[in-house]
Design a protein around this motif. Structure first.
Motif, PDB file in Angstrom:
ATOM      1  N   VAL A  84      19.883  58.229  77.871  1.00 27.04           N
ATOM      2  CA  VAL A  84      19.873  59.654  78.203  1.00 27.04           C
ATOM      3  C   VAL A  84      19.046  60.440  77.192  1.00 27.04           C
ATOM      4  O   VAL A  84      18.927  60.053  76.021  1.00 27.04           O
ATOM      5  CB  VAL A  84      21.302  60.240  78.293  1.00 27.04           C
ATOM      6  N   ASN A  85      18.486  61.534  77.648  1.00 27.55           N
ATOM      7  CA  ASN A  85      17.623  62.359  76.821  1.00 27.55           C
ATOM      8  C   ASN A  85      18.464  63.335  76.003  1.00 27.55           C
ATOM      9  O   ASN A  85      18.392  64.557  76.173  1.00 27.55           O
ATOM     10  CB  ASN A  85      16.613  63.106  77.700  1.00 27.55           C
ATOM     11  N   LEU A  86      19.272  62.781  75.118  1.00 29.48           N
ATOM     12  CA  LEU A  86      20.200  63.589  74.330  1.00 29.48           C
ATOM     13  C   LEU A  86      20.483  62.916  72.997  1.00 29.48           C
ATOM     14  O   LEU A  86      20.775  61.722  72.943  1.00 29.48           O
ATOM     15  CB  LEU A  86      21.519  63.771  75.096  1.00 29.48           C
ATOM     16  N   PRO A 103      17.094  67.017  72.388  1.00 30.79           N
ATOM     17  CA  PRO A 103      16.516  65.984  73.249  1.00 30.79           C
ATOM     18  C   PRO A 103      15.921  64.839  72.442  1.00 30.79           C
ATOM     19  O   PRO A 103      15.411  65.041  71.333  1.00 30.79           O
ATOM     20  CB  PRO A 103      15.426  66.729  74.020  1.00 30.79           C
ATOM     21  N   SER A 104      15.981  63.648  72.997  1.00 31.02           N
ATOM     22  CA  SER A 104      15.218  62.547  72.417  1.00 31.02           C
ATOM     23  C   SER A 104      13.731  62.790  72.590  1.00 31.02           C
ATOM     24  O   SER A 104      12.932  62.428  71.726  1.00 31.02           O
ATOM     25  CB  SER A 104      15.605  61.214  73.085  1.00 31.02           C
ATOM     26  N   GLU A 105      13.358  63.364  73.715  1.00 30.61           N
ATOM     27  CA  GLU A 105      11.954  63.628  74.020  1.00 30.61           C
ATOM     28  C   GLU A 105      11.853  64.980  74.708  1.00 30.61           C
ATOM     29  O   GLU A 105      12.360  65.145  75.832  1.00 30.61           O
ATOM     30  CB  GLU A 105      11.393  62.532  74.927  1.00 30.61           C
ATOM     31  N   ILE A 106      11.237  65.930  74.067  1.00 28.74           N
ATOM     32  CA  ILE A 106      11.094  67.260  74.651  1.00 28.74           C
ATOM     33  C   ILE A 106      10.306  67.150  75.958  1.00 28.74           C
ATOM     34  O   ILE A 106       9.218  66.576  75.995  1.00 28.74           O
ATOM     35  CB  ILE A 106      10.384  68.209  73.674  1.00 28.74           C
ATOM     36  N   GLY A 107      10.880  67.670  77.016  1.00 31.06           N
ATOM     37  CA  GLY A 107      10.222  67.629  78.317  1.00 31.06           C
ATOM     38  C   GLY A 107      10.399  66.333  79.081  1.00 31.06           C
ATOM     39  O   GLY A 107       9.905  66.215  80.202  1.00 31.06           O
ATOM     40  N   CYS A 143      20.912  54.323  68.676  1.00 30.46           N
ATOM     41  CA  CYS A 143      20.764  53.253  69.678  1.00 30.46           C
ATOM     42  C   CYS A 143      20.254  53.814  71.008  1.00 30.46           C
ATOM     43  O   CYS A 143      19.291  53.299  71.589  1.00 30.46           O
ATOM     44  CB  CYS A 143      22.091  52.539  69.888  1.00 30.46           C
ATOM     45  N   ASN A 144      20.908  54.852  71.505  1.00 30.02           N
ATOM     46  CA  ASN A 144      20.459  55.472  72.747  1.00 30.02           C
ATOM     47  C   ASN A 144      19.050  56.036  72.605  1.00 30.02           C
ATOM     48  O   ASN A 144      18.222  55.932  73.519  1.00 30.02           O
ATOM     49  CB  ASN A 144      21.429  56.579  73.151  1.00 30.02           C
ATOM     50  N   HIS A 145      18.762  56.635  71.466  1.00 28.68           N
ATOM     51  CA  HIS A 145      17.428  57.199  71.208  1.00 28.68           C
ATOM     52  C   HIS A 145      16.357  56.112  71.299  1.00 28.68           C
ATOM     53  O   HIS A 145      15.282  56.327  71.885  1.00 28.68           O
ATOM     54  CB  HIS A 145      17.428  57.841  69.815  1.00 28.68           C
ATOM     55  N   VAL A 146      16.635  54.947  70.750  1.00 26.31           N
ATOM     56  CA  VAL A 146      15.691  53.831  70.818  1.00 26.31           C
ATOM     57  C   VAL A 146      15.535  53.327  72.245  1.00 26.31           C
ATOM     58  O   VAL A 146      14.415  53.037  72.694  1.00 26.31           O
ATOM     59  CB  VAL A 146      16.139  52.709  69.850  1.00 26.31           C
TER      60      VAL A 146
END
Length: 208
Positions: A84-86, A103-107, A143-146
Motif C-alpha cells: 500500500v502507498n502508505l 505516501p511511499s510514492e507521491i502520486g 517492509c511494505n515500503h520496499v
C-alpha cells in the motif's frame, strides 16, 4: 538464465541480527542454480532502502525481486499479496525517521499487487510442511515500503513480491515465536525456486 534479486534486512529496533538477512545469506551459500541469484541486505530506513533497491533493480534488471523481512511475533511465513502507498511508522527507522500518514510514492496508486505467484508459493510452502499463510497487509513500515517500491520499479514483464519471516531460533527474544534457522532458509530457497512458476488456478482457469 533468469536473474533473481533476493533481499533481506539489516537488524533494527535494538536487535543484534535480522533473520531475513541470515536466511538470504544461507540460501546464497548453497545456491546451485538454475537462476542467476543476486543478494543484498537492505537498510531498515525508508529513504535509503528505496534508493538501494532501485539501484539494484536498475543494475541487474531482475526477472524477479523477492524481498524478505522480519515479522516479529508471527508463527508463520507470510506471503504478502499487497503493498500500500502508505508509511505510518510505529518506531523510527535506523536513520531516525518516523513518518506518519505519508505516501511511499507521491502520486503513486493506492496499492500495488504482488506479481510473484503468491498462491503457488503458499501451496509449495505448505506442501513442504512449513507454516505459511497468504497475507493482505505487509504493514506500514519499511517492509511494505520496499514491496511497494519494488513493484513500481521492476520491468513490466518482471515479478516482485515480499515474504515476511518469523524470528529464527538463534535470533528470537526470550519467549518469542520462532522457526528453526534451517526452516527459514529452506522457505526462502523454495520461494526462489518457484518465483517464476505459473500461478495456481481453479478448474476452469480462474484464480483461487
Amino acid at each position: 538464465m533468469a536473474v533473481i534479486l533476493l533481499t533481506g534486512f539489516e537488524p533494527f529496533d535494538g536487535a543484534a541480527r535480522n533473520p531475513s538477512a541470515d536466511a538470504v545469506r544461507a540460501v546464497a551459500a548453497d545456491y546451485d542454480g538454475p537462476h542467476d541469484l543476486v543478494i543484498a541486505t537492505l537498510p531498515v530506513a525508508f529513504d535509503a532502502s528505496a534508493l538501494r533497491l532501485r539501484d539494484l533493480i536498475a543494475m541487474h534488471s531482475p526477472d524477479a525481486v523477492i524481498a524478505t523481512g522480519l515479522a516479529g511475533g508471527s508463527q508463520r511465513i507470510a506471503v504478502e499479496r499487497i503493498g500500500v502507498n502508505l508509511i505510518d511508522a510505529r518506531i523510527p527507522d535506523n536513520d531516525g525517521a518516523q513518518p506518519f500518514d505519508a505516501p511511499s510514492e507521491i502520486g503513486g496508486p493506492a496499492a500495488r499487487f504482488a506479481s510473484l505467484p503468491t498462491k503457488r508459493l503458499f501451496q509449495v510452502l505448505t506442501e513442504e510442511g512449513l507454516p505459511a499463510h497468504l497475507s493482505l497487509s505487509a504493514g506500514t513500515y519499511v517492509c511494505n515500503h520496499v514491496l511497494y517500491t519494488a513493484l513500481g520499479a521492476v520491468r513490466a514483464d518482471a515479478r516482485a513480491g515480499f515474504v515476511h519471516l518469523p524470528w529464527s531460533t538463534s535470533t528470537a527474544p526470550a519467549g518469542a515465536a520462532h522457526l528453526a534457522d534451517k526452516d527459514l532458509a529452506r522457505a526462502v530457497r523454495l520461494v526462489v525456486d518457484h518465483a517464476l512458476d505459473a500461478e495456481v488456478t481453479r478448474p476452469g482457469g480462474s484464480l483461487w
